[in-house]
Design a protein around this motif. Structure first.
Motif, PDB file in Angstrom:
ATOM      1  N   ARG A  62       4.106 -10.978  -9.696  1.00 31.78           N
ATOM      2  CA  ARG A  62       2.552 -12.316  -8.743  1.00 31.78           C
ATOM      3  C   ARG A  62       2.607 -11.497  -7.309  1.00 31.78           C
ATOM      4  O   ARG A  62       2.329 -10.859  -6.888  1.00 31.78           O
ATOM      5  CB  ARG A  62       2.794 -13.502  -9.433  1.00 31.78           C
ATOM      6  N   ARG A  63       3.753 -12.168  -6.669  1.00 34.31           N
ATOM      7  CA  ARG A  63       4.263 -11.739  -5.302  1.00 34.31           C
ATOM      8  C   ARG A  63       3.538 -10.546  -4.948  1.00 34.31           C
ATOM      9  O   ARG A  63       2.684 -10.241  -4.059  1.00 34.31           O
ATOM     10  CB  ARG A  63       5.264 -11.763  -4.477  1.00 34.31           C
ATOM     11  N   TYR A  65       1.879  -7.968  -6.367  1.00 32.40           N
ATOM     12  CA  TYR A  65       1.097  -7.722  -7.444  1.00 32.40           C
ATOM     13  C   TYR A  65      -0.606  -8.032  -6.062  1.00 32.40           C
ATOM     14  O   TYR A  65      -1.278  -7.862  -5.714  1.00 32.40           O
ATOM     15  CB  TYR A  65       0.454  -8.260  -8.517  1.00 32.40           C
ATOM     16  N   ASP A  66      -0.407  -9.237  -5.807  1.00 33.87           N
ATOM     17  CA  ASP A  66      -0.644  -9.990  -4.558  1.00 33.87           C
ATOM     18  C   ASP A  66      -1.326  -9.339  -3.704  1.00 33.87           C
ATOM     19  O   ASP A  66      -2.325  -8.958  -2.331  1.00 33.87           O
ATOM     20  CB  ASP A  66      -0.480 -11.651  -4.328  1.00 33.87           C
ATOM     21  N   ALA A  70      -4.435  -7.234  -2.281  1.00 36.99           N
ATOM     22  CA  ALA A  70      -4.894  -7.177  -1.017  1.00 36.99           C
ATOM     23  C   ALA A  70      -5.169  -6.114  -0.038  1.00 36.99           C
ATOM     24  O   ALA A  70      -5.884  -5.755   0.616  1.00 36.99           O
ATOM     25  CB  ALA A  70      -4.420  -8.331   0.139  1.00 36.99           C
ATOM     26  N   SER A  93       3.649 -12.398 -14.234  1.00 38.23           N
ATOM     27  CA  SER A  93       3.503 -14.977 -13.856  1.00 38.23           C
ATOM     28  C   SER A  93       3.375 -15.695 -14.492  1.00 38.23           C
ATOM     29  O   SER A  93       3.035 -15.119 -15.662  1.00 38.23           O
ATOM     30  CB  SER A  93       1.853 -14.851 -13.276  1.00 38.23           C
ATOM     31  N   PRO A  97      -3.182 -16.659 -13.401  1.00 41.92           N
ATOM     32  CA  PRO A  97      -3.733 -16.625 -11.875  1.00 41.92           C
ATOM     33  C   PRO A  97      -4.978 -15.774 -12.131  1.00 41.92           C
ATOM     34  O   PRO A  97      -4.773 -15.100 -13.259  1.00 41.92           O
ATOM     35  CB  PRO A  97      -2.812 -15.039 -11.253  1.00 41.92           C
TER      36      PRO A  97
END
Length: 201
Positions: A62-63, A65-66, A70, A93, A97
């Motif tokens: 997840r981290r 991916y974010d 961005a 995740s 999300p």
């Protein structure tokens, strides 16, 4: 069976956190974001083009991916965005999300079972970039087929590590290796079973 490849930029002391720029990932006060940028050279670029020059899908924590979501949807083809934007992104995740990056899918249920199912499905190679916590899960379940590690000649002393405490002990076999003009060790490794011990005595 789809091959799963872990590709990571590392320091000599194993740190993988925030290689691409300040502010990329400042968790726990990490102050060295962008540590690999000044070591990039044509040979490192060629290694990345080789990795990403064929069809692939992504498996991301997840981290990571974010961080990717961005940046890459807004980046240009010249910056290397096209293959990442084209790939299907499978996201691990603990929560649920909102995945706004085009072609993104949440891995439902148990992550290891989900990735194992992806490997058995039709499709291109699966690549994991960054995603240190996810990699630990994949290692525990013997789901990694190859590591592509780019080790840069810098020591940071702190930060998230690819092989952190609790990593499952295992042997690796070097299948290809070279060193770039700026001293980056570019290696491809395959799992080689349990750690083999011996003695010179």
């Amino acid at each position: 069976m789809r091959k799963l490849v872990v590709s990571t930029f590392l320091t000599l002391d194993g740190v993988m956190q925030a290689p691409g720029g300040p502010g990329e990932d400042d968790d726990n006060g990490f102050a060295h974001g962008g540590w690999m940028v000044n070591y990039w050279d044509d040979q490192v670029g060629a290694a990345m083009e080789d990795l990403m020059g064929k069809p692939f899908d992504l498996v991301l924590g997840r981290r990571t991916y974010d961080i990717f979501a961005a940046y890459w949807p807004h980046a240009s083809a010249e910056e290397g965005a096209e293959p990442l934007n084209r790939a299907t992104k499978y996201v691990a995740s603990r929560g649920r999300p909102t995945l706004g990056w085009d072609r993104s899918e949440l891995i439902e249920g148990d992550v290891a079972e989900g990735v194992a199912a992806l490997k058995k499905a039709d499709g291109p190679e699966l690549q994991v970039h960054g995603s240190g916590n996810l990699v630990q899960t994949l290692l525990r379940h013997d789901l990694v087929d190859e590591f592509r590690l780019l080790v840069f000649p810098v020591v940071l002393g702190s930060g998230k590590r690819l092989f952190a405490d609790g990593t499952v002990p295992a042997g690796l076999r070097l299948v290809h290796g070279t060193v770039s003009p700026n001293g980056v060790i570019i290696g491809r490794y395959e799992p080689a079973g349990p750690v083999a011990t011996g003695s010179f005595g």
